[in-house]
Design an enzyme around this catalytic site. Structure first.
Site, PDB file in Angstrom:
ATOM      1  N   ARG A  54      44.151  23.175   8.174  1.00 37.57           N
ATOM      2  CA  ARG A  54      44.617  22.338   9.280  1.00 37.57           C
ATOM      3  C   ARG A  54      46.078  22.599   9.662  1.00 37.57           C
ATOM      4  O   ARG A  54      46.574  22.088  10.663  1.00 37.57           O
ATOM      5  CB  ARG A  54      44.483  20.859   8.915  1.00 37.57           C
ATOM      6  CG  ARG A  54      43.063  20.443   8.606  1.00 37.57           C
ATOM      7  CD  ARG A  54      43.012  18.993   8.221  1.00 37.57           C
ATOM      8  NE  ARG A  54      43.328  18.140   9.336  1.00 37.57           N
ATOM      9  CZ  ARG A  54      42.468  17.706  10.234  1.00 37.57           C
ATOM     10  NH1 ARG A  54      41.198  18.047  10.131  1.00 37.57           N
ATOM     11  NH2 ARG A  54      42.842  16.931  11.229  1.00 37.57           N
ATOM     12  N   ASN A 100      49.656  12.580  10.723  1.00 38.19           N
ATOM     13  CA  ASN A 100      48.988  13.640  11.487  1.00 38.19           C
ATOM     14  C   ASN A 100      48.802  13.111  12.904  1.00 38.19           C
ATOM     15  O   ASN A 100      48.215  12.052  13.076  1.00 38.19           O
ATOM     16  CB  ASN A 100      47.633  13.945  10.826  1.00 38.19           C
ATOM     17  CG  ASN A 100      46.711  14.787  11.695  1.00 38.19           C
ATOM     18  OD1 ASN A 100      45.507  14.667  11.607  1.00 38.19           O
ATOM     19  ND2 ASN A 100      47.259  15.641  12.523  1.00 38.19           N
ATOM     20  N   GLY A 101      49.355  13.812  13.880  1.00 34.47           N
ATOM     21  CA  GLY A 101      49.222  13.352  15.262  1.00 34.47           C
ATOM     22  C   GLY A 101      50.534  13.506  15.996  1.00 34.47           C
ATOM     23  O   GLY A 101      51.424  14.238  15.553  1.00 34.47           O
ATOM     24  N   LYS A 116      38.730  36.777  18.580  1.00 35.78           N
ATOM     25  CA  LYS A 116      38.751  36.983  17.124  1.00 35.78           C
ATOM     26  C   LYS A 116      39.861  37.961  16.745  1.00 35.78           C
ATOM     27  O   LYS A 116      40.599  37.743  15.795  1.00 35.78           O
ATOM     28  CB  LYS A 116      37.417  37.554  16.603  1.00 35.78           C
ATOM     29  CG  LYS A 116      36.229  36.651  16.486  1.00 35.78           C
ATOM     30  CD  LYS A 116      36.360  35.522  15.532  1.00 35.78           C
ATOM     31  CE  LYS A 116      37.018  34.352  16.139  1.00 35.78           C
ATOM     32  NZ  LYS A 116      36.447  33.227  16.654  1.00 35.78           N
ATOM     33  N   GLU A 140      43.373  36.390  17.268  1.00 32.83           N
ATOM     34  CA  GLU A 140      43.665  35.309  16.321  1.00 32.83           C
ATOM     35  C   GLU A 140      44.119  35.829  14.965  1.00 32.83           C
ATOM     36  O   GLU A 140      45.053  35.299  14.385  1.00 32.83           O
ATOM     37  CB  GLU A 140      42.398  34.467  16.068  1.00 32.83           C
ATOM     38  CG  GLU A 140      42.045  33.501  17.145  1.00 32.83           C
ATOM     39  CD  GLU A 140      40.777  32.734  16.806  1.00 32.83           C
ATOM     40  OE1 GLU A 140      40.804  31.513  16.832  1.00 32.83           O
ATOM     41  OE2 GLU A 140      39.734  33.365  16.498  1.00 32.83           O
ATOM     42  N   HIS A 176      38.617  45.849  38.889  1.00 36.08           N
ATOM     43  CA  HIS A 176      39.556  45.039  39.673  1.00 36.08           C
ATOM     44  C   HIS A 176      40.836  44.751  38.903  1.00 36.08           C
ATOM     45  O   HIS A 176      41.447  43.710  39.105  1.00 36.08           O
ATOM     46  CB  HIS A 176      38.875  43.738  40.102  1.00 36.08           C
ATOM     47  CG  HIS A 176      37.665  43.987  40.934  1.00 36.08           C
ATOM     48  ND1 HIS A 176      37.736  44.365  42.261  1.00 36.08           N
ATOM     49  CD2 HIS A 176      36.351  43.979  40.609  1.00 36.08           C
ATOM     50  CE1 HIS A 176      36.508  44.542  42.720  1.00 36.08           C
ATOM     51  NE2 HIS A 176      35.647  44.321  41.739  1.00 36.08           N
TER      52      HIS A 176
HETATM   53  C1  G6P Z   1      41.060  25.888  17.228  1.00 36.06           C
HETATM   54  C2  G6P Z   1      40.403  26.798  16.226  1.00 36.06           C
HETATM   55  C3  G6P Z   1      39.265  27.563  16.892  1.00 36.06           C
HETATM   56  C4  G6P Z   1      38.283  26.606  17.540  1.00 36.06           C
HETATM   57  C5  G6P Z   1      38.980  25.633  18.498  1.00 36.06           C
HETATM   58  C6  G6P Z   1      38.057  24.509  18.929  1.00 36.06           C
HETATM   59  O1  G6P Z   1      41.716  26.639  18.185  1.00 36.06           O
HETATM   60  O2  G6P Z   1      41.345  27.693  15.680  1.00 36.06           O
HETATM   61  O3  G6P Z   1      38.588  28.340  15.928  1.00 36.06           O
HETATM   62  O4  G6P Z   1      37.315  27.325  18.233  1.00 36.06           O
HETATM   63  O5  G6P Z   1      40.096  25.021  17.847  1.00 36.06           O
HETATM   64  O6  G6P Z   1      37.721  23.735  17.816  1.00 36.06           O
HETATM   65  P1  G6P Z   1      36.422  22.885  17.667  1.00 36.06           P
HETATM   66  O7  G6P Z   1      36.511  22.287  16.288  1.00 36.06           O
HETATM   67  O8  G6P Z   1      36.482  21.829  18.732  1.00 36.06           O
HETATM   68  O9  G6P Z   1      35.259  23.758  17.831  1.00 36.06           O
END
Ligand code: G6P
Length: 611
Positions: A27, A99-100, A488, A491, A507
Site C-alpha cells: 500500500r 491513511n487518507g 505493465k 509500472e 496517425h
Molecule cells: C493502482 C494499482 C493498479 C490498479 C489500480 C486500480 O494504480 O497500482 O495495479 O490497477 O490502482 O486499482 P483497483 O484496486 O481499483 O483495481
C-alpha cells in the site's frame, strides 16, 4: 495508500505490528514507523521500507502490548523521517497514524498556529493529532471525546488509529473513506487496512463503515458514531488462508501471481459454468439480471488495469449482448457532469474494492438512482459493500503492485456476463453460447501451456532490457491488451511505453519508429488478422523491431517479424486472456534484468485510496 496496523491485547505488540506492516507494504513503502506503549509511549520512524524500520529498532526498547504502526505512501510532504507516521501532538498527549487526506488541513493548521501550535512535519496528519490535543486541553474533555470532536471538524478521508499516554490502556480507531478492519480474538484486537495482517491470528472481523468510531478499553470494544450513538457492528468470518498471501517459493509475488492465473481463472468461473458447459449462473446478478439485460446502456468505471479490463468488457458486451457500453476513468467520471438515466447500469471494476475515484463514481451514480454493480476481488471491501449487486472475481489475494491475475479474472467475469446477457437477449444462438462457454472452460489449461514459454520470453527480454521506449499495438479486444502490456512495462521497469490501436499508428506513433524501437504487436488469428499483418509491414518498412504475439503455428506473421511468441488457438472473444500473459512475463523479466523492485515499484501503491 498507506497501510495501518494496530494491536491491543496481552501479547507483545512489536512482532505483530512489524509482520502486519510487511503484509501491507504493497500500500506504500516510502517510510515506516511504529509507536508502542508500555507505561510511556515510544515512537520509532524512518524513511525507507519496513525492513529499514526493523533494523532501526534493533537494540531499542520494543516492549509493549499496545501499539500502532504505519507504512507510508507520501501525499503531503516528501518521504523523510519527520513526515513518517506515527505523529505525536505537540504536548505529547496523543499519537496517531493516518491513511487518507485531510482536505481542510491548511485551514485547521492556520487556526492551530494562531493558537500557538508549531509543526515539525509537512503532513496533514500532524494537524489532526494537534487538533485532537487542542480540543482535549482546551475543552478539558476525555480522550475519546477529543478524538470524536476533532474528527467532526475534518473534511476528507481517513482511517486513523489513536493512542494516548493519558489513557494508556485504550486504543481508538475511526474510519471515513479509508479502509479499516478490526480482528477480534479473546481479550485482544487487531487493526489493519485490510484483513491480510489479521488472518494468522483470527478469522473473526468487523469491517468498519464510514463514520464508525471504535474504542477498545479493558478488553471490550465499543463501536459508535462520531455523535456518540451506539452501533451494532457485524462480526464476519473471513475465508482467507495464510498460504495465499505468501510467496510460496517464487522470487516475487508478481511472478507467483502470473503463474497462478490458470487457477485464478478457474476459481473465478468455478460453480458458475454448468457441469454440461451449457449455462452460466452468476448468483450475484440474480436480483439485477432483468434491469441489466434491459439496460439502455452500461457504464463501466475503473482505474488503471481495471479500466483496461472494462475496455475488454466493452468489446465483449457490445459484440455478444448488443448493449451499448461506455468505459470511464473513475476520476474523470466523478468530476464532469455525466448524463445518466435511471435505466443505465454502472459497473464498477476494482481489484481492491477501495479505489477512491471508483468509489466516488459509485456515489455519483447513486445520486441519479442508477443501479450499481461491482466486479471486485477483495471480499468485504468498500465497493462490494456499497453496490446493489456484484460478482467477486475470487482470484485470491494479489500482492504485487502491478496487477496480473486480477486483470484476467476481471476479464473472465466480463466474458461470462457478456455471454450470459447475449443468451438472455437472444443476440447469440445457444450453439454459439455453448461454444464460448467451452472455450472459456479450456482457457486455464491453455495458459498452463503458454506459461511453458517463460524461459523463451526471458531470452527475448534480455535483448530489450535496455530499450528506452516500447510501442504496443492491437486491434479490437486486443487494443486494451496493448494498453495493459504498455502499462505493465512502465509500472515496473520504468521504460516509457505506449499502447495504441494498430491502425492509429499511422496517425502519430509511426514517426517514432526506427531500428531502436521495439514494437509488440498482438497479431493472433481473428477478423483483423490481415489488417494487422499490413501494420507489421508498415513497421518493418521503417526498420522497427517487431515482437509479435501470434497464434500457434502461424507462419505468415512469423515470416515478417523479428521475434514471435506463440499462444494456443482460441475463440477471438477470449484472446485477451491468453495474449496478456506473455506481455506480463516480458515486463516482469525486463524489470528484473534492470534491477527494479518488481513487487514495489517506485512511487506506486497497489490500492489508491486518495483521489
Ligand atoms: C493502482 C494499482 C493498479 C490498479 C489500480 C486500480 O494504480 O497500482 O495495479 O490497477 O490502482 O486499482 P483497483 O484496486 O481499483 O483495481
Amino acid at each position: 495508500m498507506c497501510g495501518i496496523v494496530g494491536y491491543i491485547g496481552k501479547k507483545d505488540a512489536y512482532p505483530i505490528l512489524i509482520n502486519g506492516l510487511k503484509r501491507l507494504e504493497y500500500r506504500g513503502y516510502d517510510s515506516a514507523g511504529i509507536a508502542l506503549i508500555n507505561g510511556e509511549p515510544r515512537i520509532y520512524k524512518i524513511q525507507g521500507k519496513v525492513s529499514d524500520l526493523e533494523n532501526f529498532t534493533k537494540g531499542k526498547n520494543i516492549s509493549g502490548t499496545i501499539g500502532i504502526a504505519h507504512t507510508r505512501w507520501a501525499t503531503h510532504g516528501e518521504p523523510n523521517d519527520v513526515n513518517a507516521h506515527p505523529h505525536m501532538s505537540e504536548n505529547e498527549h496523543f499519537i496517531l497514524i493516518h491513511n487518507g487526506i485531510i482536505e481542510n488541513y491548511s485551514k485547521l493548521k492556520k487556526r492551530l498556529e494562531d493558537r500557538g501550535y508549531t509543526f515539525k512535519s509537512e503532513t496533514d496528519t500532524e494537524v489532526l493529532v494537534n487538533l485532537i490535543e487542542y480540543i482535549y486541553l482546551k475543552g478539558k474533555v476525555s480522550v475519546e471525546i477529543a478524538v470524536r470532536l476533532a474528527l467532526t471538524k475534518v473534511v476528507g478521508a481517513y482511517g486513523v488509529l489513536v493512542i494516548s499516554k493519558d489513557e494508556p490502556e485504550q486504543l481508538i480507531a475511526a474510519r471515513n473513506g479509508s479502509p479499516l478492519v478490526i480482528g477480534i480474538n479473546k481479550d485482544e484486537y487487531y487493526f489493519a487496512s485490510d484483513a491480510t495482517p489479521i488472518i494468522e491470528y483470527t478469522k473473526s472481523v468487523i469491517y468498519m463503515n464510514d463514520g464508525d468510531f471504535a474504542i477498545i478499553k479493558k478488553g471490550n470494544i465499543n463501536v459508535k458514531t462520531l455523535q456518540d450513538e451506539p452501533l451494532k457492528p457485524k462480526i464476519q468470518q473471513i475465508d482467507l488462508d495464510l498460504e495465499s498471501i505468501e510467496k510460496g517459493g517464487y522470487e516475487h509475488f508478481m511472478l507467483k501471481e502470473i503463474f497462478e492465473q490458470p487457477k485464478a481463472i478457474q476459481d473465478t468461473f468455478r460453480g458458475r459454468l454448468s457441469s454440461k458447459l451449457d449455462n452460466i449462473v452468476l448468483g450475484g446478478l440474480h436480483e439485477i439480471i432483468e434491469p441489466l439485460a434491459n439496460a439502455k446502456r452500461i457504464i463501466m468505471v475503473g482505474c488503471g488495469t481495471s479500466w483496461h479490463a472494462g475496455l475488454v468488457g466493452e468489446y465483449l458486451i457490445e459484440e455478444y449482448a448488443r448493449i451499448p457500453v461506455e468505459v470511464e476513468y473513475g476520476s474523470e467520471f466523478r468530476y464532469r457532469k455525466p448524463v445518466l438515466y435511471k435505466d443505465d447500469i454502472l459497473i464498477a471494476i476494482s481489484q481492491s474494492g477501495e479505489t477512491a475515484d471508483t468509489l466516488a463514481a459509485i456515489h455519483l451514480a447513486k445520486e441519479y438512482d442508477v443501479k450499481v454493480l461491482g466486479i471486485c476481488n477483495v471480499v468485504g471491501s468498500s465497493i462490494p459493500r456499497e453496490t446493489d449487486a456484484g460478482v467477486y472475481t475470487h482470484a485470491g489475494p494479489e500482492i504485487g503492485v502491478a496487477s496480473t491475475k486480477a486483470f484476467t479474472a476481471q476479464v473472465t467475469v466480463l466474458a461470462m456476463m457478456a455471454f450470459l446477457l447475449g443468451k438472455k437477449r437472444n443476440t447469440i444462438s445457444q450453439e454459439k453460447f455453448e461454444i464460448l462457454v467451452k472455450e472459456l472452460n479450456a482457457i486455464p489449461e491453455k495458459i498452463n501451456k503458454l506459461l511453458k514459454s517463460n524461459d523463451y520470453i526471458l531470452s527475448i527480454a534480455k535483448k530489450f532490457s535496455q530499450a528506452k521506449n516500447f510501442l504496443y499495438l492491437g486491434r479490437g479486444n486486443l487494443f486494451p491488451v496493448a494498453l495493459e502490456g504498455a502499462l505493465k512495462l512502465k509500472e515496473i521497469s520504468y521504460i516509457h511505453a505506449e499502447g495504441y490501436p494498430a491502425a492509429e499508428m499511422k496517425h502519430g506513433p509511426i514517426a517514432l519508429i526506427d531500428e531502436n524501437m521495439p514494437i509488440v504487436v498482438l497479431a493472433t488469428k481473428d477478423k483483423s488478422y490481415e489488417k494487422i499483418a499490413s501494420n507489421i509491414q508498415e513497421i518493418k518498412a521503417r526498420s522497427g523491431v517487431v515482437i509479435a504475439i501470434v497464434t500457434k503455428g502461424d507462419t505468415v506473421i512469423k515470416s515478417m517479424s523479428d521475434f514471435v511468441i506463440e499462444v494456443p488457438e482460441c475463440d477471438e472473444a477470449l484472446a485477451p486472456l491468453l495474449t496478456v500473459i506473455p506481455l506480463q512475463l516480458l515486463s516482469y523479466h525486463i524489470a528484473v534484468l534492470r534491477g527494479c523492485n518488481v513487487d514495489q515499484p517506485r512511487n506506486l501503491a497497489k490500492s489508491v485510496t486518495v483521489e
